[in-house]
Design an enzyme around this catalytic site. Structure first.
Site, PDB file in Angstrom:
ATOM      1  N   TYR A  70       0.717  -1.169  -0.232  1.00 11.52           N
ATOM      2  CA  TYR A  70       0.186  -0.060  -0.164  1.00 11.52           C
ATOM      3  C   TYR A  70       0.892   0.946  -0.306  1.00 11.52           C
ATOM      4  O   TYR A  70       1.699   1.626   0.575  1.00 11.52           O
ATOM      5  CB  TYR A  70      -1.154   0.005   0.806  1.00 11.52           C
ATOM      6  CG  TYR A  70      -1.702  -0.760   1.092  1.00 11.52           C
ATOM      7  CD1 TYR A  70      -1.409  -2.554   1.520  1.00 11.52           C
ATOM      8  CD2 TYR A  70      -3.049  -0.473   1.518  1.00 11.52           C
ATOM      9  CE1 TYR A  70      -2.330  -3.685   2.314  1.00 11.52           C
ATOM     10  CE2 TYR A  70      -3.883  -1.343   1.160  1.00 11.52           C
ATOM     11  CZ  TYR A  70      -3.285  -3.151   1.249  1.00 11.52           C
ATOM     12  OH  TYR A  70      -4.489  -3.953   1.373  1.00 11.52           O
ATOM     13  N   HIS A 102      -6.483   2.132  -1.617  1.00 14.16           N
ATOM     14  CA  HIS A 102      -6.134   0.235  -2.015  1.00 14.16           C
ATOM     15  C   HIS A 102      -4.510   0.109  -2.128  1.00 14.16           C
ATOM     16  O   HIS A 102      -3.331   1.384  -2.294  1.00 14.16           O
ATOM     17  CB  HIS A 102      -6.580   0.508  -3.578  1.00 14.16           C
ATOM     18  CG  HIS A 102      -8.625   0.297  -2.991  1.00 14.16           C
ATOM     19  ND1 HIS A 102      -8.713  -0.455  -2.887  1.00 14.16           N
ATOM     20  CD2 HIS A 102      -9.194   1.714  -3.425  1.00 14.16           C
ATOM     21  CE1 HIS A 102     -10.098   0.021  -2.233  1.00 14.16           C
ATOM     22  NE2 HIS A 102     -10.426   1.271  -3.092  1.00 14.16           N
ATOM     23  N   LYS A 132      -3.965  -3.939  -9.750  1.00 14.51           N
ATOM     24  CA  LYS A 132      -2.649  -3.487  -9.231  1.00 14.51           C
ATOM     25  C   LYS A 132      -1.379  -3.866 -10.066  1.00 14.51           C
ATOM     26  O   LYS A 132      -1.788  -4.597 -11.450  1.00 14.51           O
ATOM     27  CB  LYS A 132      -2.064  -3.995  -8.071  1.00 14.51           C
ATOM     28  CG  LYS A 132      -3.926  -4.300  -7.561  1.00 14.51           C
ATOM     29  CD  LYS A 132      -3.905  -4.897  -6.239  1.00 14.51           C
ATOM     30  CE  LYS A 132      -4.847  -5.005  -5.316  1.00 14.51           C
ATOM     31  NZ  LYS A 132      -5.849  -3.970  -5.205  1.00 14.51           N
TER      32      LYS A 132
END
Lengths: 413, 327
Positions: free
Chosen positions: B253, B261, B292
């Protein structure tokens, strides 16, 4: 609600869908084999058994014109790509259409480079059938456009919020302009692509067209078979002859198995060393053979980060239902019987929990079910004793399937 | 922040229990989160709902990597919980701990007394409230019955109606024959029987453990250098949490996980470790699918020797981010 639907249907008249080929007819045969029924056996007429015996014996001695011998396809082993190449057009079509073996070397899966190329050069007039690669390209373009649009909307929303909070004056809009620059730039790219296409078309179109047709449209594509596919066709079905391009010799099943096992690890094993009992080729082949025998169409699943994909009838009919990961299993009784073997089994690399979660989540994203195919590996001595007879060797390996599914108490009610 | 660094006494004890590292104090947990970017995972459930799996509470469980990093920084020290308990209890039960034990028993009795007093106070206030309500109810009822009687006198109504209304609260009439002008004060004895108190903490009665200089660093998995690099390399400063949910080793993070997120799914490898190409494809697909980056990292051999002895293995780590392009 009904009015909205009616409106949308009237506003966008759908273009008529191009006729798809009759896949059911095209891929009617599940394997590239011809099968003929034997004469019927009638219990009340014991002599009918003679007819069956006659049919069997005569087909063994010589094939009749109505029942020709199975067509054997020629292929050669390519050491550089560690795959088996089929170049003959008839063989390529046969292997693809019945059983979905291999992959076109210049295509995503079905060997269709020639058709694509013909269409690109304008040699084919009808626009009816689109190749799957074209459909994919179009879909991706649409998706990209959609993403761009979504990003623009998000930025606009953000800007409106900033303006509301007073962090941005009414006139300036840095986010959107930047975005619009990007769109303009990408539009420029597209334009340059278009001009390139147009130029190539103008070169081809006039007098040089016929010449180009002959010069270019040799089929540049061949079918690539993964070693376990080639071995299945050659050993299990007996319809593929694999040749060594260097010596021009045909490789027998035993030579082929040895070659594939030795080259399935990197660096390849020297010829005088026996391959390990759990080399990737034998593990994959055992599972491949297992699922092929059960009637599944099995194709490699690297792009979904699994070893194999299982299709019900074939990739043209539906998406793969199952994704198979091959997992060697050293827990059979024989491995536990001996202390030395136990030690070997414990030193094997074990995957961690997060690895399984990753594999499972990837399958969750593409709506497939993850199957773990555990291959019971026999201890080395036993495998080497049986290494002369391929059937006996394969019998030592057993496959167990386990389906993994993510189950959440809150969601799966 | 409620618990600033001034309130916290360093080093903080990390309790090792069953091979896992725990923090049992809210102050310590929030201090580590605020000052050292260690979020940990809350693992405690309520005894009444042992099946709950969201909104968990203390204790805070730390990854082995987190514990190692904190110990290395000198912020924390690891206490073997079982051994510390055994040792502390033995001392407390022996002749050395006589005085301490008596003191603790006295404290327990005091706590029991407090609890009993609190209980009595609650029951007393409840009784007062109930009595007050009854009194107002009775007054209203009396007024109503008076009115009814007057009506009966004027209209010659049957007496049964009035009777039935009169005896609405017969029990009350019996219980309090004479109307009290004010609620009678409840007689609270100064020394009620103390309640039995089950202590919920170990410290006290056991003394707080003190750091042991000879203790070694807690062992951490081979991916520790990547963790340390992401946590504290200048310019990175990420929060990390266990990545089991997302099929990786660490979820990374950019700030507090409550605010952001995660940006990366991280997996640590040795520099020369051989791994399956499939795991790279799977990680890339997975990361890109959830917006991601799939990040792999390891210590470059030459670089590690260059920095030998300076850091805790986080020097010389290089990271690579992988994206799945075919989506």
């Amino acid at each position: 609600m009904a009015s909205i639907i009616a409106e949308s249907t009237t506003q966008t008249p759908r273009a008529p869908r191009p006729q798809r080929p009759n896949y059911a007819k095209l891929h009617a045969k599940p394997l590239p084999l011809e099968t003929y029924p034997l004469p019927a056996f009638l219990p009340q007429n014991p002599l009918s058994i003679l007819r069956i015996a006659y049919a069997l014996i005569s087909s063994y001695i010589s094939n009749s014109s109505s029942h020709p011998a199975p067509h054997t396809h020629r292929a050669y082993y390519s050491a550089a790509t560690r795959s088996v190449h089929v170049t003959d057009d008839i063989s390529v079509r046969a292997l693809w259409e019945s059983g979905f073996f291999g992959k076109g070397s210049l295509s995503r899966s079905e060997p269709e480079w020639l058709e694509r190329e013909k269409k690109r050069l304008g040699l084919v007039r009808d626009k009816a059938g689109e190749t799957s690669a074209e459909i994919t390209r179009k879909r991706r373009e649409e998706r990209r456009e959609g993403k761009r649009e979504r990003a623009r909307l998000e930025r606009e929303e953000l800007e409106a919020q900033l303006r509301k909070e007073g962090k941005l004056t009414a006139t300036e809009s840095p986010l959107v302009t930047e975005q619009e620059h990007q769109i303009a730039a990408s539009a420029g790219d597209a334009a340059s692509d278009a001009t390139f296409d147009g130029r190539s078309a103008t070169i081809i179109d006039p007098l040089a067209a016929k010449e180009a047709e002959y010069a270019i449209l040799q089929n540049q594509e061949h079918l690539q078979l993964i070693p376990y596919e080639a071995f299945f066709l050659s050993y299990a079905l007996g319809i593929l002859d694999v040749y060594d391009p260097a010596s021009g010799q045909r490789l027998g099943s035993r030579d082929l198995l040895k070659l594939f096992r030795h080259t399935s690890v990197f660096p390849p094993l020297p010829a005088n060393r026996a391959p390990p009992v759990d080399d990737p080729f034998i593990l994959n082949y055992v599972v491949y053979h297992h699922f092929r025998s059960l009637g599944w169409v099995v194709r490699p699943g690297v792009k979904f980060s699994v070893d194999l994909l299982l299709y019900n009838r074939g990739p043209v009919f539906s998406h793969a239902e199952f994704a198979v990961l091959v997992v060697p299993d050293y827990s059979s009784g024989l491995w536990r019987s001996d202390e030395r073997l136990q030690k070997i089994a414990t030193t094997k690399k074990k995957e961690e929990w997060w690895w399984l979660h990753a594999a499972n989540r990837v399958q969750g994203q593409v709506k497939k079910t993850l199957v773990l195919a555990y291959v019971e590996v026999p201890p080395p001595e036993e495998a080497h004793a049986a290494s002369e007879d391929i059937g006996a060797l394969l019998k030592r390996y057993r496959v167990k399937e386990v389906i993994i599914r993510r189950w959440t108490a809150n969601r799966n009610r | 922040m409620a618990h600033s660094s001034r309130d916290t006494v360093l080093p903080i004890p990390i309790f090792l229990s069953g091979g896992k590292h725990f923090i049992f104090s809210v102050a310590h947990a929030s201090f580590l989160r605020a000052e050292y970017r260690i979020a940990g995972v809350l693992t405690g459930t309520l005894p009444q709902s042992p099946q709950q799996n969201v909104f968990l509470g203390l204790p805070l469980q730390l990854m082995a990597e987190e514990a190692r990093l904190l110990v290395r920084r000198g912020v924390c020290f690891v206490v073997d919980d079982a051994a510390a308990h055994r040792e502390g209890l033995r001392r407390l039960c022996g002749p050395d701990g006589e005085e301490e034990r008596l003191q603790w028993l006295a404290t327990l009795r005091e706590m029991g007394l407090d609890a009993a007093r609190a209980r009595d106070a609650v029951s007393k206030s409840r009784m007062e409230r109930a009595l007050g309500k009854m009194e107002t109810g009775r007054r209203e009822q009396a007024l109503r019955s008076l009115a009814a009687r007057q009506q009966a006198e004027t209209r010659q109504a049957t007496p049964s109606e009035a009777d039935s209304e009169d005896t609405l609260f017969p029990a009350y009439e019996q219980a309090t024959p004479s109307p009290p002008s004010a609620p009678k004060p409840m007689s609270v004895s100064d020394d009620p029987n103390p309640l039995g108190v089950t202590p919920t903490t170990s410290h006290p009665p056991l003394p707080l453990p003190f750091p042991d200089d000879t203790a070694t660093l807690p062992p951490a998995p081979p991916s520790y250098p990547l963790f340390a690099y992401l946590h504290s390399h200048p310019g990175s400063n990420y929060f990390s949490s266990p990545g089991l949910r997302f099929g990786c080793q660490y979820l990374v993070y950019p700030g507090d996980p409550l605010r952001f997120h995660s940006h990366f799914l991280a997996v640590g490898y040795d520099w020369d470790e051989e791994f399956d190409l499939l795991s790279l494809i799977g990680g890339g697909r997975l990361g890109t699918g959830v917006k991601k980056g799939f990040l792999i990292g390891g210590t470059e051999p030459g670089k590690a020797e260059e920095f030998a002895g300076h850091g805790d293995g986080e020097e010389g780590v290089r990271c690579f981010c992988i994206e799945w392009g075919g989506m």
